[in-house]
Structure formats: structure tokens, C-alpha cells
Motif scaffolding. Sequence first.
Motif, PDB file in Angstrom:
ATOM      1  N   SER A   1      22.363  20.534  11.256  1.00 38.71           N
ATOM      2  CA  SER A   1      22.552  19.490  12.207  1.00 38.71           C
ATOM      3  C   SER A   1      21.522  18.578  12.588  1.00 38.71           C
ATOM      4  N   LEU A   2      20.084  19.127  12.325  1.00 38.69           N
ATOM      5  CA  LEU A   2      18.936  18.613  12.447  1.00 38.69           C
ATOM      6  C   LEU A   2      18.770  17.450  11.306  1.00 38.69           C
ATOM      7  N   ALA A   3      19.175  17.807  10.246  1.00 31.75           N
ATOM      8  CA  ALA A   3      19.269  16.879   8.912  1.00 31.75           C
ATOM      9  C   ALA A   3      20.006  15.659   9.244  1.00 31.75           C
ATOM     10  N   LYS A   4      21.291  15.923   9.699  1.00 32.77           N
ATOM     11  CA  LYS A   4      22.303  14.892  10.220  1.00 32.77           C
ATOM     12  C   LYS A   4      21.713  13.990  11.065  1.00 32.77           C
ATOM     13  N   LEU A   5      21.081  14.349  12.306  1.00 32.06           N
ATOM     14  CA  LEU A   5      20.510  13.841  13.218  1.00 32.06           C
ATOM     15  C   LEU A   5      19.520  12.607  12.622  1.00 32.06           C
ATOM     16  N   ILE A   6      18.375  13.342  11.722  1.00 31.41           N
ATOM     17  CA  ILE A   6      17.477  12.654  11.426  1.00 31.41           C
ATOM     18  C   ILE A   6      17.795  11.438  10.198  1.00 31.41           C
ATOM     19  N   LEU A   7      18.860  11.680   9.456  1.00 27.01           N
ATOM     20  CA  LEU A   7      19.499  10.826   8.696  1.00 27.01           C
ATOM     21  C   LEU A   7      20.127   9.647   9.354  1.00 27.01           C
ATOM     22  N   LYS A   8      20.817   9.964  10.664  1.00 29.22           N
ATOM     23  CA  LYS A   8      21.357   9.235  11.542  1.00 29.22           C
ATOM     24  C   LYS A   8      20.280   8.068  11.998  1.00 29.22           C
ATOM     25  N   GLN A   9      19.428   8.661  12.127  1.00 29.39           N
ATOM     26  CA  GLN A   9      18.137   7.535  12.816  1.00 29.39           C
ATOM     27  C   GLN A   9      17.330   6.863  11.444  1.00 29.39           C
ATOM     28  N   GLY A  10      17.686   7.263  10.299  1.00 25.08           N
ATOM     29  CA  GLY A  10      17.129   6.376   9.166  1.00 25.08           C
ATOM     30  C   GLY A  10      16.143   6.992   8.876  1.00 25.08           C
ATOM     31  N   ALA A  11      15.396   8.103   9.274  1.00 23.88           N
ATOM     32  CA  ALA A  11      14.052   8.660   9.128  1.00 23.88           C
ATOM     33  C   ALA A  11      14.143   9.413   7.547  1.00 23.88           C
ATOM     34  N   ASP A  12      13.535   9.014   6.543  1.00 25.18           N
ATOM     35  CA  ASP A  12      13.616   9.778   5.437  1.00 25.18           C
ATOM     36  C   ASP A  12      12.266   9.793   4.546  1.00 25.18           C
ATOM     37  N   THR A  13      11.135   9.704   5.291  1.00 26.57           N
ATOM     38  CA  THR A  13       9.992   9.968   4.723  1.00 26.57           C
ATOM     39  C   THR A  13       9.028  10.650   5.910  1.00 26.57           C
ATOM     40  N   PRO A  14       8.023  11.504   5.422  1.00 32.07           N
ATOM     41  CA  PRO A  14       7.168  12.363   6.504  1.00 32.07           C
ATOM     42  C   PRO A  14       6.715  11.297   7.682  1.00 32.07           C
ATOM     43  N   ASP A  15       6.347  10.113   7.440  1.00 34.07           N
ATOM     44  CA  ASP A  15       5.869   9.242   8.303  1.00 34.07           C
ATOM     45  C   ASP A  15       7.237   8.753   9.310  1.00 34.07           C
ATOM     46  N   THR A  16       8.215   8.437   8.730  1.00 36.25           N
ATOM     47  CA  THR A  16       9.288   7.983   9.732  1.00 36.25           C
ATOM     48  C   THR A  16       9.993   9.281  10.348  1.00 36.25           C
ATOM     49  N   ILE A  17       9.996  10.504   9.934  1.00 32.65           N
ATOM     50  CA  ILE A  17      10.291  11.670  10.804  1.00 32.65           C
ATOM     51  C   ILE A  17       9.323  11.982  11.580  1.00 32.65           C
ATOM     52  N   HIS A  18       8.049  11.765  11.464  1.00 29.52           N
ATOM     53  CA  HIS A  18       6.876  12.094  12.263  1.00 29.52           C
ATOM     54  C   HIS A  18       7.032  11.099  13.545  1.00 29.52           C
ATOM     55  N   ALA A  19       7.329  10.017  13.471  1.00 30.67           N
ATOM     56  CA  ALA A  19       7.549   8.853  14.350  1.00 30.67           C
ATOM     57  C   ALA A  19       8.859   9.218  15.008  1.00 30.67           C
ATOM     58  N   TRP A  20       9.905   9.549  14.381  1.00 32.41           N
ATOM     59  CA  TRP A  20      11.084   9.984  15.376  1.00 32.41           C
ATOM     60  C   TRP A  20      10.889  11.142  16.267  1.00 32.41           C
ATOM     61  N   ALA A  21      10.168  12.133  15.638  1.00 28.16           N
ATOM     62  CA  ALA A  21       9.925  13.504  16.452  1.00 28.16           C
ATOM     63  C   ALA A  21       9.106  13.159  17.461  1.00 28.16           C
ATOM     64  N   GLN A  22       8.279  12.181  17.546  1.00 26.60           N
ATOM     65  CA  GLN A  22       7.386  11.872  18.713  1.00 26.60           C
ATOM     66  C   GLN A  22       8.170  11.262  19.853  1.00 26.60           C
ATOM     67  N   ALA A  23       9.055  10.366  19.463  1.00 33.43           N
ATOM     68  CA  ALA A  23       9.844   9.787  20.401  1.00 33.43           C
ATOM     69  C   ALA A  23      11.236  10.459  20.694  1.00 33.43           C
ATOM     70  N   SER A  24      11.879  11.305  20.176  1.00 36.94           N
ATOM     71  CA  SER A  24      13.061  11.853  20.517  1.00 36.94           C
ATOM     72  C   SER A  24      12.774  12.928  21.613  1.00 36.94           C
ATOM     73  N   ARG A  25      13.890  12.635  22.569  1.00 42.06           N
ATOM     74  CA  ARG A  25      14.067  13.602  23.702  1.00 42.06           C
ATOM     75  C   ARG A  25      15.031  14.651  23.597  1.00 42.06           C
ATOM     76  N   LYS A  26      15.569  14.802  22.102  1.00 42.36           N
ATOM     77  CA  LYS A  26      16.470  15.844  22.037  1.00 42.36           C
ATOM     78  C   LYS A  26      15.863  17.245  21.274  1.00 42.36           C
ATOM     79  N   LEU A  27      14.823  17.135  21.197  1.00 43.92           N
ATOM     80  CA  LEU A  27      13.939  18.498  20.669  1.00 43.92           C
ATOM     81  C   LEU A  27      13.371  19.243  21.686  1.00 43.92           C
ATOM     82  N   SER A  28      13.547  20.342  21.564  1.00 41.88           N
ATOM     83  CA  SER A  28      12.587  21.310  22.222  1.00 41.88           C
ATOM     84  C   SER A  28      11.153  21.076  22.091  1.00 41.88           C
TER      85      SER A  28
END
Length: 708
Positions: free
Chosen positions: A41-68
Amino acid sequence: MHLPWQAPRVEAMARQAPIAIRALAAGLRKHGMTNPTALQSLAKLILKQGADTPDTIHAWAQASRKLSPRLRQTILKLTTIPQTRIGPHPLLAHLASGGMGSVYLSADSNDRLTVVKLLKNDRQSDPRFTQRFLRETAMTQRIMDKYVVRCLDAGCDPDDEQCYLVLEYVQGGDLRNLIRRSGSLTEKEALTILYQMARGLMAAEAEDIIHRDLKPANIFISKNGMVKIGDFGLARTTDQERTILTLDGTIVGTPGYMSPEQIRAEDDLDIRSDIYALGAIAYTMLCGQPPFEGEPSAVFRQHLYDPPPPLQSTLAPLNPRTIKTVYKCLEKDPKKRFASASALAASVRKTITHIGIAQQPCLAEETIARSIPYDQEISAPQPSSEPRAISPEYHKPACSERGQDGANSVTATLTSGPKHTTITTQAPPPYRQDHPPPVSAGYDTENKNDAGEVTLAADLTLVESTRAEPSFCGSLNDAITDDWITIRPSDGNLEQQVLCYARSNLVFGKLRSAPCDVCLRLYPLTEHQEACQRISRSHWQLAYDTQRFCLTVCDLGSGNGTLLNQRICNPHQLWPLEIDHVHQIDIPNSITLDIRIIPQRSIQNTTLIPGTQPESLGIDSAMTLDGAVITRRTNRPEMQIVQVLRCVSVGNNGDCTVPAPGTSDIARYGGRWITRAHGGSTWHPIIPGENVPGLNWTAQPASWNDFH
């Protein structure tokens, strides 16, 4: 049973997902934070946001409110990478930092995961560290064996002259996790692992290589059940097993597993030093702890001069041949040990045949699963120092004296005057494997869309709620903001009261001031002065562990000790509490308390009042427990303590039972106290001095005067 890489569709996802997401998933598995379906589920969500590098995943995690908060923190840690690559190798996820450098996940040209170890930049000026790093490179690359982690590449980056080592990525767990989660291993498991470790040493011995730092953390267990020895010659530091490297090169190794000649820093070490370490590891597998424990200097002395304590498994009697094999490995004199790794392997094979155990080429699937920290099956903390005694005459028995009621249990006799009381003490138990696990990743793995696929949800759901959509009546601004309130009968009865704390940590002691949260006294004080003196100022703590998703008990170094379920708590060590029974806390010859853990029973609600920001505690939080109720067995049992993590019911049919005309749910939301009739859908503010709806008791901000 599915292992983390075997869940439906997970293997297909692993083949198709970008390598950075696969590395992130592998890093999360190493942290034991999620299950296979949640990873997908997490992989699908990250892919949906277009994050596919460590930097873009890092930026997505900082902004996302769907993570504990915990999942976000771990993703940010994994994707905090100071450089994108070393030599030709991309750096995809940060796994750990140790005594000699940092460890990252990488990938080869075929997108297969690998492990990269970087030498610390601040060590580059010391040629001895660099030489040792390069020595490991040369040694490890010569070993080509299925029982050894392969070295794939090594070098020094020309841009910053940073040395690196590229190793095979072992998808699976390690022996340290297996022992932690098992307490001790069966004889069959231990002999199978010992045989494969000996085979790995045979390959090293053939290249005239000795390891010098064998320990459970360096023994990896692959997904197909194969044991692999890793970290040849690499010093590494962790909280529980510290690897010691002196700058003059005199001592290298981990104290609990070092041979006497290694401690003496003899120059002519050979494979028999590693055989001693394998004996210590075998002892640990069978007994649940190393043969010698304590401060490094004390452990060194024991390795040099003391015989190992009697070896006896806590699971079943051991065959004499097994005991003889382990003791021969642990001989002080190298000449009395097995002369070679092949001799040890042959002896183990004969022992397996003699006692009628079918020799297996690999470990069973159930054993592999216990070597992997996933799905919240919490491992017991490493044994700490000597358990704290209630009297000076406490004696810690050897391993062979242990009882059969726990993986690391012992029986101790506590002397108090002319009478003797037998009490059992044990290392903190693992969380039960059949316990319904909370959803660690911060989303609901049971929430499916119309196509039947698992989707990410903002809620943490353990029990599906069929209650009507919740609503709020009144003004939240009128509610009590203090994180500590007292609820009493409206008739002014001061003896009957419920003290509610919206705090994840509660300190219990005799102080009526900070740092205590709950004052423990016996009333009237004039009649119980001696018993009150046995309570320390800050005696013990009840705390929510965000890594284990459970409440824990910890003795804070009290003078009189703390007993949990009739077992002595080692001071400053966390003891996890299960939710399926009442736990008993005793301060000897003073006071007895009962603790009942309230599991999470409703979904995380973030829409009660639009615009309200989630708090760390409350019905909109990611807490996996609703709270706990602490009651006194005697002496003011009508005074009850409630730890409110999300929501706890109080009343004649509540979690906290009191003689009230009804029952109310008490919760925190938006940093304020709210309530509703038990099972209802409409929440109200808890207003100072007014009746709590459904309970008809009044609430006020609490004070130390409530412990009158």
C-alpha cells in the motif's frame, strides 16, 4: 504463514517498483515497522505521488499527513542521505551508522539490492582505520562460500577519497533478532545454525582468515533459511553489543564473545579464537544469554579465569553431546578446543546424527520468521545488569538454575528477617506472537476499495466501528485544557475519585510534586509511615513505547525494588505489558496496584471538528491503545488512576468501574477534554465544575491536593 517477501502481489510489486522504493521497503523491514500488505500500500501511494528517488520520497514524507509520526520519522531517517552515490554505486537508503562508518542500501547494474559500507570521513586521517578497512576488503573478496556474505566490490572514491565496501544484500533476519524473539532456541535450531556457522568458518580458514568479531548480530539468516557470516573484520558499535577497537590495534571484538587469547591481544591468533566465539554464540542460543555478562572489564576477567556457568536449555534437557561440544569450544586453552572449523563441523554433524535429529540443509520457515523484526512481534530487551534486589542477600543463579515459566527466568530467594520468600525474576518477555498486532505503519491494512485492493487509510483501525458518524455539541473552547483532571461524585464525596491523565508517561512515587505524576501513599499517613518510607521519591514508570506499540513498566532505580506479576523488575529496563490480563505491581511491604490495559476499540477520527490539528494523544492520534486503568488493591481502592491515550470509559459499566448512575467515554481531542455517553455518537466538552454527561459526576483540573 507468509514471510515479509511472500505476501500475495508483494513479489510482483518488488520486481516492478523503482529501485528507490524497493530499497525503502527493505529498510522498513529491517526496522520491523510494517507488514507485507502495508508495504504494498505504501509503495502504491508513493508511486501515485510520483516519488521515485530518495530525495523525492523524503520530500513527500515531510509533507504527507497520511503517515503516523513514527512511520514518517523512519522514512525520513532512511532517506536522509548526504550524497547520492559512492563511486558507481547509488546510495538509496540509510540503514545504520557504526564505529567505522555508515551503512546504506544500494543496487547493482541489474537493479539487485546491495549493501554499501562507507568509512567515516573523520577516520580518513588515521591510516590504521583505513588500512583495516582495506584489509577487510582484500580478505572478504577471497571468500566465496554460500555460508558467508559475499564482498562484491570495494574501492576509494576519487572525488573525496572515501573508502567503501559493497556487500551482498541478505534478505531476511539475523541471529540476534532470533534469540531476542525466542528467548532461547531449540536444540535442533541451535545445532543447525552452529553447523552452518562452522561451515562458513571452514571457507575463511581455507583462506587463512579469522573473523575476530563473531556475535549474533553478525550472523545473518537468509529468506531461504541459510546462515551467513558477515562483517569480517569490520568493527561496529551498537547500544547493546559494543564492538571495541583500540587505536593501537590491541583489542578488537565484542566482550561477550571474545576468546581469552584475543583479550590478551596475542599476535598469533588463529581459527581457534573464532571457534571460541562460536561456542559463546551456541551457549547464547541454548541458554538465552551469553556465558558471561556485565561491564567489559568484568566480562574479560570471566573469559580469562572463570568456567562458563552450567549450560541448560530453558526449553528441554540438552543431550550430553551437545553440552560437551559447546564446552569444548569454550576451553580457555586453545589447544583443548577443536583444532579446526572442519573438526567442529564434523562433531556437530555427529551430534545431530547421534541424537536422532534429522539434519536440515536450512532452517524452518517458522524459525526464519522469528529472525525478522516485523508485524510488531516485540523482542525482549537485552538482559541488563544484575537484577536489583529487595534485600542485600539476593543471589542470581546460573543459567542451569532457571525455572521453566519463561525464556530467561530464574528463581531467586529474598531474605527478610527469619522468613524466606521465593520470587521469580525474568528478563522482559517478548510480546506474544498470537497477540493481535496493532497496525504499525499508520494505516489500515483491512481497508479495501471496490476492487478488493488494500488502500491507505488515514485511520488506524483494529476493530471496525459500526457506530453512527460522530458529532460534536457545544464549544471546544469551553473544555478543560489541563492534561490532568479529577472526576468526583456530585455529592462532594472526596474519597471517591478518578484521576485522568492525558500523558504517555506516568511516574509513580511518594512525591507530591514533579517529577512524579502519581503520588503513592498509604492513608492515614500517621499509621503507615514505615510502609510509605519504602516508596522511593520517583519509584517506577508506566510509559507508552512508540517502538513496540505497547505500555511498559520500568523501575527507576528505586531503593526497595518493583515487582511486576511477582517478578523483580531490573532497574531502568522496560517490561512490556500485554492487554489480555490484569498486571500486578508490588512495592514490597508497602502497596499493591493492578494495571489493566485498554486496547484500541474505535477508529482514529480526524473529522469531529474540521480544522482541528491531530495531537500526539487523543481520539485523533495514532496511538494503538486506548489507555490503562490503575487501581489500588487495598487502602483507598476508591481512588483510581486512568491513563487516557485515546479514550477510556468511566462509570458503572466502564473500563474504570465506579458507583455512578451511568457510564461515559472520556477522551482528549484538540488538546482538550471531551466526553459522550458510553457508546453514543455525540461528543461534548468537559466543562470545569459541570456534570459529565452520562456519568453525572463533576470534573475539575486536578492538583496535588487531590492526594490528600
